[in-house]
Design an enzyme around this catalytic site. Structure first.
Site, mmCIF file in Angstrom:
data_model
loop_
_atom_site.group_PDB
_atom_site.id
_atom_site.type_symbol
_atom_site.label_atom_id
_atom_site.label_comp_id
_atom_site.label_asym_id
_atom_site.label_seq_id
_atom_site.Cartn_x
_atom_site.Cartn_y
_atom_site.Cartn_z
ATOM 1 N N HIS A 42 -0.321 16.875 4.060
ATOM 2 C CA HIS A 42 -1.522 17.551 4.574
ATOM 3 C C HIS A 42 -1.137 18.919 5.129
ATOM 4 O O HIS A 42 -0.011 19.107 5.616
ATOM 5 C CB HIS A 42 -2.115 16.765 5.743
ATOM 6 N N LYS A 59 -11.443 12.272 15.402
ATOM 7 C CA LYS A 59 -10.112 11.749 15.741
ATOM 8 C C LYS A 59 -9.240 12.882 16.262
ATOM 9 O O LYS A 59 -8.477 12.708 17.215
ATOM 10 C CB LYS A 59 -9.446 11.111 14.522
ATOM 11 N N GLY A 90 0.814 -1.218 0.000
ATOM 12 C CA GLY A 90 0.000 0.000 0.000
ATOM 13 C C GLY A 90 0.846 1.267 0.000
ATOM 14 O O GLY A 90 2.076 1.223 0.057
ATOM 15 N N CYS A 111 -3.278 10.789 10.779
ATOM 16 C CA CYS A 111 -2.284 11.622 10.081
ATOM 17 C C CYS A 111 -2.460 13.110 10.368
ATOM 18 O O CYS A 111 -1.489 13.814 10.682
ATOM 19 C CB CYS A 111 -2.339 11.354 8.580
ATOM 20 N N SER A 168 -1.794 -10.002 -3.762
ATOM 21 C CA SER A 168 -0.397 -9.626 -4.018
ATOM 22 C C SER A 168 0.584 -10.767 -3.774
ATOM 23 O O SER A 168 1.780 -10.624 -4.074
ATOM 24 C CB SER A 168 0.011 -8.470 -3.097
HETATM 25 P P1 A2P Z 1 -3.036 -5.703 -1.439
HETATM 26 O O1 A2P Z 1 -2.180 -4.796 -2.289
HETATM 27 O O2 A2P Z 1 -2.663 -7.129 -1.576
HETATM 28 O O3 A2P Z 1 -4.514 -5.443 -1.621
HETATM 29 P P2 A2P Z 1 -3.679 1.290 0.517
HETATM 30 O O4 A2P Z 1 -3.911 1.927 1.864
HETATM 31 O O5 A2P Z 1 -2.648 1.982 -0.303
HETATM 32 O O6 A2P Z 1 -4.982 1.046 -0.197
HETATM 33 O O7 A2P Z 1 -3.057 -0.173 0.849
HETATM 34 C C1 A2P Z 1 -3.736 -1.126 1.626
HETATM 35 C C2 A2P Z 1 -2.782 -2.259 1.999
HETATM 36 O O8 A2P Z 1 -3.506 -3.214 2.789
HETATM 37 C C3 A2P Z 1 -2.267 -3.022 0.790
HETATM 38 O O9 A2P Z 1 -0.951 -3.460 1.041
HETATM 39 C C4 A2P Z 1 -3.211 -4.215 0.727
HETATM 40 O O10 A2P Z 1 -2.670 -5.351 0.094
HETATM 41 C C5 A2P Z 1 -3.372 -4.504 2.200
HETATM 42 N N1 A2P Z 1 -4.583 -5.313 2.408
HETATM 43 C C6 A2P Z 1 -5.834 -5.053 2.015
HETATM 44 N N2 A2P Z 1 -6.666 -6.074 2.351
HETATM 45 C C7 A2P Z 1 -5.901 -7.002 2.972
HETATM 46 C C8 A2P Z 1 -6.149 -8.297 3.539
HETATM 47 N N3 A2P Z 1 -7.346 -8.835 3.525
HETATM 48 N N4 A2P Z 1 -5.098 -8.956 4.093
HETATM 49 C C9 A2P Z 1 -3.866 -8.425 4.096
HETATM 50 N N5 A2P Z 1 -3.560 -7.225 3.564
HETATM 51 C C10 A2P Z 1 -4.561 -6.509 3.008
#
Ligand code: A2P
Length: 337
Positions: free
Chosen positions: A241, A212, A12, A128, A40
């Site tokens: 921000h 928050k 992310g 944040c 991923s």
């Molecule tokens: P993934 O890339 O595999 O979806 P952002 O805040 O930029 O949207 O990123 C969210 C992060 O949280 C990403 O790394 C995403 O992985 C991860 N994520 C989202 N859903 C899950 C899940 N069910 N289990 C583990 N990681 C998750």
């Protein structure tokens, strides 16, 4: 001493910054485990000449880790933080899941570092906007005693994650090519617009993001009576921000001392020279460690009032950097293993 470090949400917007900052700040890790969703799993992430295979997050992902920084959203934190805790892996959590839990310290290392040492396995990273606002207000609070905060935020799209960053880019491209503007992440077009809506509304019309700032500031500053009114606004800025704040204090403001308090505080810069068009702006405070304060002036609208403008990189001080600073603090205190 070196540690086995995990990042949950490694793919992310914040996760990517955590990978970068762990390297740039030379955090002593012997192993790095990159966790994300099944989407991923198997992808390769590299940094410099090193690379790692992203793993799907599972209950046993935390078994061997000393410390894991979570940045995958509240529901993943709720699901996996207790599991990590059970395995003796310290969690530094970027989500809002545990911030107001009385058993979980909520920490900005420049402000309340000692709170981190009382953790029971989970330490929360503040919201944040709260982290950046308090970096500007805390030095003034120490000198004059903070009572009331009236704030409006100008929040960058990367605060909503990688998809939101892409959405702004796509909308800008579509606009310049005369194509239809599509929206998925935000309820309205964000390019060339501002949206006075960050996170969900409650029944009284506040958003959770606005509350928050109230609740987390009270907890971090240990000021149960602090009054906060806030409007959170999403703006078409990629990164960093800004917060416009008018605050009232216990004691009368002396501007020379107020400026000195900002200048003397670690990781805060005073950028306040309107005659030479100098004030903090997101483009100057992206991918840098310090937050910045400017536009400082007294105001008569509230007692002992001061208005100011604070800017900081929300992916860094508002998330990845603050989390790594907490890990560094634990390391320096010999409190990881
Ligand atoms: P993934 O890339 O595999 O979806 P952002 O805040 O930029 O949207 O990123 C969210 C992060 O949280 C990403 O790394 C995403 O992985 C991860 N994520 C989202 N859903 C899950 C899940 N069910 N289990 C583990 N990681 C998750």
């Amino acid at each position: 001493m070196t540690y086995k470090v995990g990042i949950l949400g490694a793919t992310g917007a914040v996760g990517q910054e955590i990978i970068r900052l762990l390297h740039e700040r030379q955090f002593p890790f012997s192993e790095l485990k990159l966790l994300a969703s099944s989407r991923s799993a198997g992808k390769v992430q590299s940094y410099g000449d090193q690379s790692w295979t992203i793993e799907e997050t599972k209950e046993d992902s935390f078994k061997e880790l000393d410390i894991c920084i979570f940045s995958a959203g509240g529901s993943q934190s709720e699901m996996y933080a207790p599991v990590a805790q059970k395995h003796g892996c310290i969690v530094i959590d970027n989500s809002s899941a545990f911030r107001m839990d009385p058993n979980v310290p909520l920490v900005i290392p420049e402000i309340n570092p000692k709170a981190a040492l009382g953790h029971k396995g989970i330490i929360a990273n503040p919201n944040c906007s709260t982290a950046i606002t308090l970096m500007g207000l805390y030095p003034l609070h120490k000198m004059f005693g903070l009572k009331t905060v009236i704030a409006s935020t100008y929040q960058a799209v990367s605060g909503s994650g990688a998809e939101a960053l892409q959405e702004l880019k796509d909308q800008l491209n579509a606009w310049s090519n005369g194509q239809t503007i599509e929206k998925n992440v935000y309820p309205h077009q964000i390019a060339f617009n501002v949206i006075p809506h960050v996170d969900r509304f409650d029944s009284e019309g506040h958003t959770r993001e606005e509350l928050k700032l109230l609740n987390e500031s009270r907890k971090i500053l240990q000021l149960d009576d602090l009054a906060v009114a806030c409007t959170c606004v999403r703006v078409p800025v990629f990164r960093a921000h800004s917060i416009s704040v008018t605050a009232s204090f216990e004691n009368e403001i002396d501007m020379v001392s107020a400026r000195k308090a900002i200048q003397d505080f670690p990781n805060v810069e005073l950028v306040d020279d309107p005659d030479n068009l100098k004030y903090p702006m997101p483009i100057n405070y992206s991918e840098v460690v310090p937050c910045a304060v400017g536009r400082m002036r007294k105001t008569n609208v509230i007692k002992n009032g001061l208005s100011l403008w604070i800017t900081g990189d929300q992916l860094w001080k508002g998330a990845a950097l603050n989390a790594i600073q907490i890990a560094e603090l634990l390391h320096e205190e010999g409190a990881i293993r």
